[in-house]
Motif scaffolding. Structure first.
Motif, mmCIF file in Angstrom:
data_model
loop_
_atom_site.group_PDB
_atom_site.id
_atom_site.type_symbol
_atom_site.label_atom_id
_atom_site.label_comp_id
_atom_site.label_asym_id
_atom_site.label_seq_id
_atom_site.Cartn_x
_atom_site.Cartn_y
_atom_site.Cartn_z
ATOM 1 N N ALA A 69 0.836 -1.202 0.000
ATOM 2 C CA ALA A 69 0.000 0.000 0.000
ATOM 3 C C ALA A 69 0.873 1.256 0.000
ATOM 4 O O ALA A 69 0.582 2.234 -0.707
ATOM 5 N N GLN A 70 1.932 1.228 0.791
ATOM 6 C CA GLN A 70 2.843 2.378 0.845
ATOM 7 C C GLN A 70 3.572 2.563 -0.482
ATOM 8 O O GLN A 70 3.754 3.687 -0.959
ATOM 9 N N LEU A 71 4.000 1.454 -1.071
ATOM 10 C CA LEU A 71 4.716 1.518 -2.345
ATOM 11 C C LEU A 71 3.802 2.024 -3.458
ATOM 12 O O LEU A 71 4.217 2.846 -4.283
ATOM 13 N N ASP A 72 2.579 1.550 -3.477
ATOM 14 C CA ASP A 72 1.638 1.988 -4.507
ATOM 15 C C ASP A 72 1.298 3.463 -4.339
ATOM 16 O O ASP A 72 1.159 4.196 -5.322
ATOM 17 N N SER A 73 1.175 3.910 -3.094
ATOM 18 C CA SER A 73 0.894 5.321 -2.836
ATOM 19 C C SER A 73 2.037 6.192 -3.356
ATOM 20 O O SER A 73 1.803 7.241 -3.976
ATOM 21 N N TYR A 124 4.060 5.382 -5.764
ATOM 22 C CA TYR A 124 4.019 5.316 -7.228
ATOM 23 C C TYR A 124 3.010 6.308 -7.797
ATOM 24 O O TYR A 124 3.298 7.020 -8.765
ATOM 25 N N GLN A 125 1.839 6.359 -7.220
ATOM 26 C CA GLN A 125 0.810 7.248 -7.725
ATOM 27 C C GLN A 125 1.246 8.712 -7.680
ATOM 28 O O GLN A 125 0.854 9.511 -8.534
ATOM 29 N N GLU A 126 2.054 9.051 -6.692
ATOM 30 C CA GLU A 126 2.507 10.431 -6.531
ATOM 31 C C GLU A 126 3.774 10.738 -7.328
ATOM 32 O O GLU A 126 4.126 11.907 -7.511
ATOM 33 N N ASN A 127 4.475 9.685 -7.806
ATOM 34 C CA ASN A 127 5.776 9.909 -8.454
ATOM 35 C C ASN A 127 5.941 9.075 -9.717
ATOM 36 O O ASN A 127 7.020 8.538 -9.991
ATOM 37 N N ASP A 171 8.112 5.267 -13.462
ATOM 38 C CA ASP A 171 7.741 4.538 -14.676
ATOM 39 C C ASP A 171 8.966 4.225 -15.533
ATOM 40 O O ASP A 171 10.006 4.887 -15.438
ATOM 41 N N THR A 172 8.812 3.235 -16.413
ATOM 42 C CA THR A 172 9.850 2.899 -17.383
ATOM 43 C C THR A 172 9.522 3.605 -18.699
ATOM 44 O O THR A 172 8.383 3.521 -19.194
ATOM 45 N N ASN A 229 12.444 1.071 -6.887
ATOM 46 C CA ASN A 229 12.682 2.520 -6.929
ATOM 47 C C ASN A 229 11.844 3.243 -5.882
ATOM 48 O O ASN A 229 12.311 4.180 -5.211
ATOM 49 N N ALA A 230 10.582 2.820 -5.738
ATOM 50 C CA ALA A 230 9.699 3.436 -4.744
ATOM 51 C C ALA A 230 10.217 3.155 -3.334
ATOM 52 O O ALA A 230 10.274 4.051 -2.479
#
Length: 518
Positions: free
Chosen positions: A220-224, A226-229, A234-235, A485-486
């Motif tokens: 959940a933390q990693l996905d959050s 990702y959504q912000e960054n 992204d590749t 990366n996240a």
């Protein structure tokens, strides 16, 4: 002469004063006494100078002086020199890869590090040394306060570093270990001091790593994050063609001497070089827009291109900042093309980059953890040198197999033999993904979907600055790059916050002994 006449004569002499002979005798005695006094003073001064010189050459003054004080604790020039040498060696290594302007053949004091404030490389190394010493002192104290001791891996790295010292002074033709240490770490450095400093540095690094590893993050933390960054995580798949304009070399006269150009002539020459490079870039841009094959164009323009990367996969954070905003735009579509102009890293260089947007996605492909040993063949090896490196790689692999063939043994093999100094300290451990930037042969072996834990192999490296052969060991599959990366970004934030708290209680004050460093 009668008694009365002799008496009268003495009376006359007394009345007239001392005779000339006695005057001369008295003056000579005075001169002799003065000369003897001067000789005595001169002898004392010479004796004192000899004593001072002997004391100076013994390094008693330097070694016992204070170079820096950290929270009231005094540290000698040897303490600071240890980190000064480390900072200098790091720049020497980076310079060898073309990543630093430092010239190790010149004195750091004679080279300007910053044109803005006139800071020399010596000033920079000194600043880095004091900072790194302060941080290691703080981390080591924090480790002791929390009862932390060196881990088995940390101890192995320390033992390996000390073992390397024993071979280094022999390999580099020094008369003794002590001579090697003095030459590289200053006249005040002793073996005991070196071990003390290296041990503290190892503890600080090990404790810092342990603390960093203690931070964990759920999906959940990693996905959050990702959504912000997304832009950074992204590749991106981009094709890039770089034409570079350089200041033309000066012409030579009939005798082979360079003909100096005026400022106007230099400006005109650079302007023409830029026009030529831009014309080529515009020509390639039009051909790409017309649908011609990118791979074929990269080969056709090979002699004119500074660099070409067809369908290169990059993490968003690695996209060139000169056109990252263009690539990040939500309006970007596959096949979009842009010609970007920007100055190079130094004067007399200007770049024209034709970039084509191919794709952007969240890459969920697992990455691979591998260990490797790079057996170097040189920067431009011959076929014979490649063959020699391969033979050595095969011998090392067989040596490892005969010794039990464990991952720990392979890690030790890397520490002792790998020409990749960046990963050797970690036992050759690397994480490899599609956009990691490793040479194709290396990445293809590591990311082969049939790869299983414990697989080994040997692959050739013809694409990096140090070429040769890699002995490979497959550790296992890991999270996709975006997750890593996240997680890395979140961990960096937490570690930085923790370090700020630890370092906040430590302040360094420079002292007179700092002049003996460097």
């Amino acid at each position: 002469m009668s008694a009365s006449r002799e008496k009268r004569t003495r009376q006359e002499q007394t009345a007239q004063g001392p005779n000339e002979k006695k005057i001369q005798q008295r003056d000579q005695e005075q001169k002799d006494r003065a000369r003897n006094t001067l000789y005595a003073i001169a002898a004392a001064v010479i004796a004192l100078a000899v004593i001072v010189l002997l004391v100076w050459n013994s390094n008693i003054i330097q070694s016992r002086s204070t170079a820096v004080t950290i929270n009231g604790e005094k540290f000698t020039p040897a303490d600071v020199q240890f980190y000064y040498t480390g900072a200098r060696q790091n720049q020497m290594l980076m310079a060898a890869y073309g990543m630093s302007a430092y010239d190790y053949t010149q004195s750091p004091k004679s080279q300007v590090y910053s044109e803005l404030n006139g800071e020399t490389w010596h000033d920079y190394f000194l600043s880095q040394a004091v900072t790194n010493l302060t941080q290691d002192v703080a981390l080591a104290a924090e480790a002791a306060k929390n009862g932390y001791t060196l881990s088995a891996e940390g101890q192995a790295s320390l033992d390996s570093a000390l073992a390397s010292l024993e071979s280094a002074w022999v390999t580099n033709n020094y008369s003794s270990r002590a001579a090697y240490l003095r030459a590289n770490y200053g006249a005040s450095m002793t073996y005991d001091k070196y071990v003390e400093l290296l041990s503290r540095a190892a503890l600080a690094s090990d404790y810092n790593t342990s603390k960093s590893d203690s931070f964990t993050y759920d999906d959940a933390q990693l996905d959050s994050y990702y959504q912000e960054n997304k832009d950074a995580v992204d590749t991106f798949v981009l094709s890039q063609f770089i034409f570079q304009a350089n200041m033309p070399e000066e012409e030579k006269d009939a005798d082979g001497n360079a003909v100096e150009r005026t400022e106007e002539e230099q400006a005109a020459a650079m302007e023409q070089a830029m026009a030529d490079a831009k014309a080529l870039a515009e020509e390639l841009e039009e051909r790409l827009k017309a649908g011609e094959d990118a791979e074929k164009l990269s080969k056709e323009y090979e002699d004119d291109l500074y660099g070409a990367y067809v369908s290169e996969e990059l993490a968003g954070s690695r996209v060139n900042s000169e056109y990252s905003d263009w690539a990040y735009s939500s309006a970007r579509r596959s096949g979009d093309i842009s010609l970007v102009e920007y100055p190079g890293g130094s004067a007399g260089i200007y770049n024209y980059c034709v970039v084509r947007f191919e794709n952007r996605y969240q890459d969920n492909t697992p990455t691979a953890n591998v260990r490797h040993v790079l057996v170097g063949a040189g920067s431009a090896p011959t076929e014979e040198e490649y063959a020699q490196a391969k033979t050595k790689a095969e011998e090392l692999l067989e040596q490892w197999k005969a010794g039990g063939a464990t991952e720990d043994a392979f890690a030790q093999l890397a520490r002792e033999n790998s020409a990749d100094t960046g990963s050797a300290a970690d036992g050759g451990l690397l994480n490899v993904g599609a956009s990691s930037g490793y040479v194709d042969t290396f990445a293809d072996w590591a990311l082969d979907s049939s790869r299983k834990e414990g697989d080994t192999g040997i692959v050739q490296n013809t694409g990096s600055s140090v070429k040769g052969w890699h002995i490979m060991y497959f550790v296992g599959w890991d999270d996709p790059e975006w997750k890593q990366n996240a997680e890395s970004a979140l961990r960096t934030q937490d570690v930085n916050q923790w370090q700020t708290e630890v370092f906040g209680g430590y302040a360094a004050e420079n002292a007179s002994g700092l002049r003996y460093v460097g």
